[in-house]
Design a protein around this motif. Structure first.
Motif, PDB file in Angstrom:
ATOM      1  N   GLU A   1       0.821  -1.210   0.000  1.00 11.80           N
ATOM      2  CA  GLU A   1       0.000   0.000   0.000  1.00 11.80           C
ATOM      3  C   GLU A   1       0.857   1.262   0.000  1.00 11.80           C
ATOM      4  OE1 GLU A   1      -3.919   0.680   2.310  1.00 11.80           O
ATOM      5  OE2 GLU A   1      -2.356   1.613   3.539  1.00 11.80           O
ATOM      6  N   GLY A   2       1.960   1.236   0.743  1.00 14.43           N
ATOM      7  CA  GLY A   2       2.816   2.406   0.861  1.00 14.43           C
ATOM      8  C   GLY A   2       4.023   2.320  -0.045  1.00 14.43           C
ATOM      9  N   MET A   3       5.158   2.827   0.438  1.00 15.65           N
ATOM     10  CA  MET A   3       6.386   2.798  -0.342  1.00 15.65           C
ATOM     11  C   MET A   3       6.973   1.386  -0.360  1.00 15.65           C
ATOM     12  SD  MET A   3       7.087   5.927  -1.445  1.00 15.65           S
ATOM     13  CE  MET A   3       6.570   7.622  -1.101  1.00 15.65           C
ATOM     14  N   TYR A   4       7.449   0.965  -1.531  1.00 13.96           N
ATOM     15  CA  TYR A   4       8.109  -0.330  -1.651  1.00 13.96           C
ATOM     16  C   TYR A   4       9.091  -0.288  -2.812  1.00 13.96           C
ATOM     17  CZ  TYR A   4       4.989  -1.514  -5.606  1.00 13.96           C
ATOM     18  OH  TYR A   4       4.328  -1.531  -6.814  1.00 13.96           O
ATOM     19  N   VAL A   5       9.900  -1.346  -2.908  1.00 14.46           N
ATOM     20  CA  VAL A   5      10.926  -1.437  -3.943  1.00 14.46           C
ATOM     21  C   VAL A   5      10.654  -2.669  -4.788  1.00 14.46           C
ATOM     22  CG1 VAL A   5      13.401  -1.583  -4.409  1.00 14.46           C
ATOM     23  CG2 VAL A   5      12.588  -0.372  -2.374  1.00 14.46           C
ATOM     24  N   ASP A   6      10.711  -2.514  -6.123  1.00 12.45           N
ATOM     25  CA  ASP A   6      10.481  -3.666  -7.000  1.00 12.45           C
ATOM     26  C   ASP A   6      11.795  -4.379  -7.311  1.00 12.45           C
ATOM     27  OD1 ASP A   6      11.815  -2.276  -9.041  1.00 12.45           O
ATOM     28  OD2 ASP A   6       9.988  -1.727 -10.098  1.00 12.45           O
ATOM     29  N   ALA A   7      11.702  -5.400  -8.164  1.00 10.67           N
ATOM     30  CA  ALA A   7      12.870  -6.233  -8.463  1.00 10.67           C
ATOM     31  C   ALA A   7      13.963  -5.454  -9.191  1.00 10.67           C
ATOM     32  CB  ALA A   7      12.445  -7.432  -9.301  1.00 10.67           C
ATOM     33  N   GLU A   8      13.610  -4.321  -9.798  1.00  6.92           N
ATOM     34  CA  GLU A   8      14.597  -3.479 -10.495  1.00  6.92           C
ATOM     35  C   GLU A   8      15.087  -2.342  -9.625  1.00  6.92           C
ATOM     36  OE1 GLU A   8      11.687  -4.578 -12.295  1.00  6.92           O
ATOM     37  OE2 GLU A   8      13.077  -6.169 -12.918  1.00  6.92           O
ATOM     38  N   ASN A   9      14.817  -2.418  -8.318  1.00  4.70           N
ATOM     39  CA  ASN A   9      15.256  -1.398  -7.356  1.00  4.70           C
ATOM     40  C   ASN A   9      14.604  -0.051  -7.586  1.00  4.70           C
ATOM     41  OD1 ASN A   9      17.021  -3.191  -5.990  1.00  4.70           O
ATOM     42  ND2 ASN A   9      18.595  -2.854  -7.551  1.00  4.70           N
ATOM     43  N   LYS A  10      13.396  -0.066  -8.125  1.00  6.76           N
ATOM     44  CA  LYS A  10      12.633   1.165  -8.323  1.00  6.76           C
ATOM     45  C   LYS A  10      11.625   1.312  -7.198  1.00  6.76           C
ATOM     46  CE  LYS A  10       9.597   3.567 -11.592  1.00  6.76           C
ATOM     47  NZ  LYS A  10       8.863   3.474 -12.882  1.00  6.76           N
ATOM     48  N   VAL A  11      11.541   2.524  -6.639  1.00  8.33           N
ATOM     49  CA  VAL A  11      10.630   2.802  -5.533  1.00  8.33           C
ATOM     50  C   VAL A  11       9.245   3.157  -6.075  1.00  8.33           C
ATOM     51  CG1 VAL A  11      10.171   4.319  -3.565  1.00  8.33           C
ATOM     52  CG2 VAL A  11      12.518   3.566  -4.047  1.00  8.33           C
ATOM     53  N   HIS A  12       8.213   2.608  -5.434  1.00 11.40           N
ATOM     54  CA  HIS A  12       6.818   2.859  -5.813  1.00 11.40           C
ATOM     55  C   HIS A  12       6.017   3.285  -4.588  1.00 11.40           C
ATOM     56  CE1 HIS A  12       7.003   0.488  -9.727  1.00 11.40           C
ATOM     57  NE2 HIS A  12       8.071   0.021  -9.074  1.00 11.40           N
ATOM     58  N   PHE A  13       4.878   3.924  -4.839  1.00  9.34           N
ATOM     59  CA  PHE A  13       3.865   4.154  -3.814  1.00  9.34           C
ATOM     60  C   PHE A  13       2.616   3.424  -4.272  1.00  9.34           C
ATOM     61  CE2 PHE A  13       0.464   6.766  -1.772  1.00  9.34           C
ATOM     62  CZ  PHE A  13       0.824   6.539  -0.447  1.00  9.34           C
ATOM     63  N   GLY A  14       2.327   2.298  -3.618  1.00 13.64           N
ATOM     64  CA  GLY A  14       1.340   1.365  -4.124  1.00 13.64           C
ATOM     65  C   GLY A  14      -0.065   1.896  -4.252  1.00 13.64           C
ATOM     66  N   ALA A  15      -0.472   2.823  -3.390  1.00 10.91           N
ATOM     67  CA  ALA A  15      -1.863   3.267  -3.361  1.00 10.91           C
ATOM     68  C   ALA A  15      -2.291   4.030  -4.609  1.00 10.91           C
ATOM     69  CB  ALA A  15      -2.114   4.127  -2.122  1.00 10.91           C
TER      70      ALA A  15
ATOM     71  N   ILE B   1       9.275  -8.291  -4.414  1.00 10.84           N
ATOM     72  CA  ILE B   1       8.825  -6.970  -3.962  1.00 10.84           C
ATOM     73  C   ILE B   1       9.208  -6.800  -2.494  1.00 10.84           C
ATOM     74  CG2 ILE B   1       6.854  -5.434  -3.666  1.00 10.84           C
ATOM     75  CD1 ILE B   1       7.480  -6.121  -6.582  1.00 10.84           C
ATOM     76  N   LYS B   2       9.987  -5.757  -2.195  1.00 11.18           N
ATOM     77  CA  LYS B   2      10.539  -5.590  -0.851  1.00 11.18           C
ATOM     78  C   LYS B   2      10.028  -4.313  -0.184  1.00 11.18           C
ATOM     79  CE  LYS B   2      13.443  -9.062  -1.567  1.00 11.18           C
ATOM     80  NZ  LYS B   2      13.328 -10.365  -0.852  1.00 11.18           N
ATOM     81  N   ASP B   3       9.968  -4.357   1.137  1.00  4.71           N
ATOM     82  CA  ASP B   3       9.722  -3.164   1.923  1.00  4.71           C
ATOM     83  C   ASP B   3      10.956  -2.272   1.862  1.00  4.71           C
ATOM     84  OD1 ASP B   3       8.489  -1.380   3.585  1.00  4.71           O
ATOM     85  OD2 ASP B   3       8.640  -2.609   5.396  1.00  4.71           O
ATOM     86  N   MET B   4      10.779  -0.989   2.154  1.00  3.69           N
ATOM     87  CA  MET B   4      11.921  -0.086   2.218  1.00  3.69           C
ATOM     88  C   MET B   4      12.785  -0.423   3.435  1.00  3.69           C
ATOM     89  SD  MET B   4      11.728   2.106  -0.339  1.00  3.69           S
ATOM     90  CE  MET B   4      12.815   3.424   0.189  1.00  3.69           C
ATOM     91  N   PRO B   5      14.110  -0.322   3.312  1.00  3.72           N
ATOM     92  CA  PRO B   5      14.978  -0.534   4.480  1.00  3.72           C
ATOM     93  C   PRO B   5      14.811   0.608   5.478  1.00  3.72           C
ATOM     94  CG  PRO B   5      16.259   0.255   2.613  1.00  3.72           C
ATOM     95  CD  PRO B   5      14.877   0.010   2.095  1.00  3.72           C
ATOM     96  N   PRO B   6      15.378   0.482   6.673  1.00  5.26           N
ATOM     97  CA  PRO B   6      15.277   1.556   7.666  1.00  5.26           C
ATOM     98  C   PRO B   6      15.708   2.894   7.093  1.00  5.26           C
ATOM     99  CG  PRO B   6      16.241  -0.403   8.651  1.00  5.26           C
ATOM    100  CD  PRO B   6      16.127  -0.684   7.187  1.00  5.26           C
TER     101      PRO B   6
ATOM    102  N   LEU C   1       4.217 -12.480  -4.538  1.00  6.84           N
ATOM    103  CA  LEU C   1       5.258 -11.583  -5.021  1.00  6.84           C
ATOM    104  C   LEU C   1       5.834 -10.635  -3.972  1.00  6.84           C
ATOM    105  CD1 LEU C   1       3.718 -10.585  -8.492  1.00  6.84           C
ATOM    106  CD2 LEU C   1       5.549 -12.236  -8.023  1.00  6.84           C
ATOM    107  N   VAL C   2       5.121 -10.416  -2.884  1.00  4.48           N
ATOM    108  CA  VAL C   2       5.547  -9.401  -1.917  1.00  4.48           C
ATOM    109  C   VAL C   2       6.188 -10.065  -0.705  1.00  4.48           C
ATOM    110  CG1 VAL C   2       4.829  -7.491  -0.449  1.00  4.48           C
ATOM    111  CG2 VAL C   2       3.753  -7.824  -2.688  1.00  4.48           C
ATOM    112  N   ASP C   3       7.439  -9.719  -0.465  1.00  2.00           N
ATOM    113  CA  ASP C   3       8.175 -10.281   0.665  1.00  2.00           C
ATOM    114  C   ASP C   3       7.594  -9.742   1.976  1.00  2.00           C
ATOM    115  OD1 ASP C   3       9.986 -11.460   2.317  1.00  2.00           O
ATOM    116  OD2 ASP C   3      11.768 -10.525   1.450  1.00  2.00           O
ATOM    117  N   GLN C   4       7.141 -10.644   2.829  1.00  4.50           N
ATOM    118  CA  GLN C   4       6.584 -10.255   4.122  1.00  4.50           C
ATOM    119  C   GLN C   4       7.665 -10.129   5.202  1.00  4.50           C
ATOM    120  OE1 GLN C   4       2.885  -9.970   4.387  1.00  4.50           O
ATOM    121  NE2 GLN C   4       3.467  -9.864   2.236  1.00  4.50           N
TER     122      GLN C   4
END
Length: 532
Positions: free
Chosen positions: A245-259, A459-464, A342-345
């Motif tokens: 739903e929020g910020m995340y990173v795809d397999a190409e290291n691109k940041v998205h805002f899912g909403a 699909i990864k969450d943003m790091p700290p 697809l989304v890493d929990q």
């Protein structure tokens, strides 16, 4: 020599209470890694003893959850063991005031020598406190050999080392670290397996299969809240559509805002349909824990989202009263049979709690000795397992928890009983897998860690966060309004008070609120992270 600092901080706490009153009135886990042993230098390092021969005295602010067992953290056996091992006296501040109280101390000479807290409790976050000079970088102490165990572990684990330092290579704190083989997913869906068996269903693997099961639960078992969850946590269903739903990173290291992506409309459409079908708990977005568990006990729901410990563990105790009830972990749902989730929990391997040394610290080397202790072999055993002969025994070379922990005579939970002597989940140390698994009383809890694991999801969450001061200010100014708008309208879409046809306008409004700039800020931050 253990003195409570209540007298020293009384005026600060009182001032904070008066200020808060004014505002309110006006507003109306195990692979072994090399670690330095607990040697003489660690035990008796520079600054060990004051000039008068007394042990160094350090003031400490530490998050804790044992206020029901102790009136003073200094009476806690865990801290007493650390005091003895590190040859220091620790004086504990009252940390119950949380972020508001700590904010009053930040930037003053009253900031305690050591702070052990969650990142969200540090005013502006731990990196912000490092940037504004409230806490010191640990680099100099590490270079001087004053944090030998912590440094040795980081050198053995490049992944964690990358997470622990900021873009300038500075180490702000010693965080809780999960070892490489530790479980990293602790929440997911849980389902009434006994009802599945009775109604002739297999465990649902797809979103459509889940819907079919929920309809059956409603129509044949009388559920009026067939799918329920707590704390507004429905992200597992958003993730089924391949986004966060929020910020995340795809397999190409691109940041998205899912909403603002099309897949989010697919999620909203699903939940809106489930709400109209009467299979989604209408209270799930706002209910408290008591209401949630009452629905489970009353058999008003049959599919829930929750945590391995607090939810699944509590359900197991409820099943002792209702022998027919049998909740089991359910797979993360995908759109089509055989699809990859697809989304890493997974959580990142450093937790968001850690220890820092303040710029006002009277003895940084002694403070470093305290923080470093739990990253060495002896301190690591204490933090994970507590006291040998009391909370654990060594069996075939491995620590095994005793009945004091597993079947506490005073009725304490496993975690609460262990926390009397160990660091548990709110202290900085190296988390062993055996500790994590040993803390679960039921096999189904351990099973859930495997069922919900998503190690290969792209699909990864943003790091700290490690944004600059300027980026933090700009980002927060953008995202505060966007998050408020999102929280309001996603519920309107789901409840049907806002037509789904208005989703394009919803996206346009968020774009007009400068979401692209917020994404660009996080992309720049993530690019710097990759370059470390």
């Amino acid at each position: 020599m253990r003195k409570n600092l209540r007298n020293r901080i009384c005026s600060v706490t009182l001032a904070g209470a008066m200020l808060l009153s004014t505002v309110l009135t006006g507003c109306g886990g195990s692979g072994e890694a090399p670690a330095a042993s607990h040697n003489k230098e660690t035990e008796a390092g520079s600054g060990q003893t004051a000039e008068d021969g007394e042990k160094p005295v350090l003031s400490v602010w530490a998050y804790w959850t044992n206020g029901d067992l102790y009136s003073d953290q200094g009476d806690w056996e865990y801290w007493q063991a650390i005091e003895e091992a590190c040859n220091v006296d620790l004086e504990f501040l009252d940390s119950t005031g949380g972020k508001d109280a700590l904010s009053l101390l930040a930037g003053t000479d009253d900031l305690p020598d050591i702070i052990i807290e969650y990142d969200t409790t540090f005013p502006g976050g731990v990196q912000k406190m490092l940037l504004d000079g409230s806490i010191i970088s640990l680099n100099d102490l590490m270079d001087k050999g004053k944090l030998p165990n912590f440094k040795a572990y980081l050198e053995s684990d490049p992944e964690v080392d990358k997470l622990c330092k900021n873009n300038e290579g500075l180490y702000a704190w010693t965080p809780m670290i999960r070892k490489p083989d530790s479980p990293l997913v602790f929440n997911g869906n849980m389902i009434r397996q006994d009802w599945l068996d009775e109604l002739g269903f297999d465990l649902p693997e797809t979103v459509q299969e889940m819907e079919d099961v929920l309809v059956a639960f409603k129509e044949q078992k009388g559920c009026d809240a067939a799918f329920s969850f707590i704390y507004g946590n429905y992200n597992i269903m958003v993730n089924s559509f391949g986004i966060r739903e929020g910020m995340y990173v795809d397999a190409e290291n691109k940041v998205h805002f899912g909403a603002v992506e099309e897949e989010y409309l697919d999620f909203l459409t699903l939940f809106n349909r489930w709400m109209n079908m009467g299979i989604l708990d209408p209270d799930a977005f706002t209910q408290d824990a008591d209401a949630f568990f009452a629905k489970i006990a009353g058999e008003r729901t049959g599919l829930v989202w929750g945590y391995t410990g607090g939810t699944l563990g509590k359900i197991q105790t409820m099943q002792e009263e209702n022998k027919e009830m049998n909740y089991q972990p359910a797979p993360n749902p995908v759109l089509n049979k055989g699809d990859q989730f697809l989304v890493d929990q997974s959580s990142y391997r450093i937790n968001n709690i850690g220890g820092v040394i303040s710029a006002a610290c009277s003895n940084p080397e002694a403070a470093a000795r305290v923080l470093d202790y739990t990253y060495g072999e002896e301190g690591n055993m204490l933090a994970n397992y507590g006291k040998e002969g009391v909370t654990y025994e060594m069996v075939d070379g491995k620590p095994v928890f005793t009945d004091f922990v597993l079947h506490n005579p005073d009725g304490l939970s496993i975690e609460k009983a262990l926390s009397v002597y160990a660091g548990c989940n709110n202290k900085p140390f190296l988390v062993e897998k055996d500790y994590m698994l040993g803390g679960y009383a039921y096999e189904v809890q351990k099973k859930s860690l495997e069922v919900w694991a998503t190690p290969d999801a792209p699909i990864k969450d943003m790091p700290p966060q490690t944004m600059t001061n300027e980026e933090v200010q700009e980002y927060n100014s953008i995202m505060t309004d966007i998050q408020t708008y999102l929280d309001e309208f996603k519920l309107k879409f789901i409840l049907g008070t806002e037509p789904l046809e208005n989703f394009p306008q919803f996206v346009e409004n968020i774009k007009n609120m400068n979401i692209d700039r917020a994404i660009a800020i996080r992309q720049a931050e993530y690019d710097r992270y990759l370059a470390r």
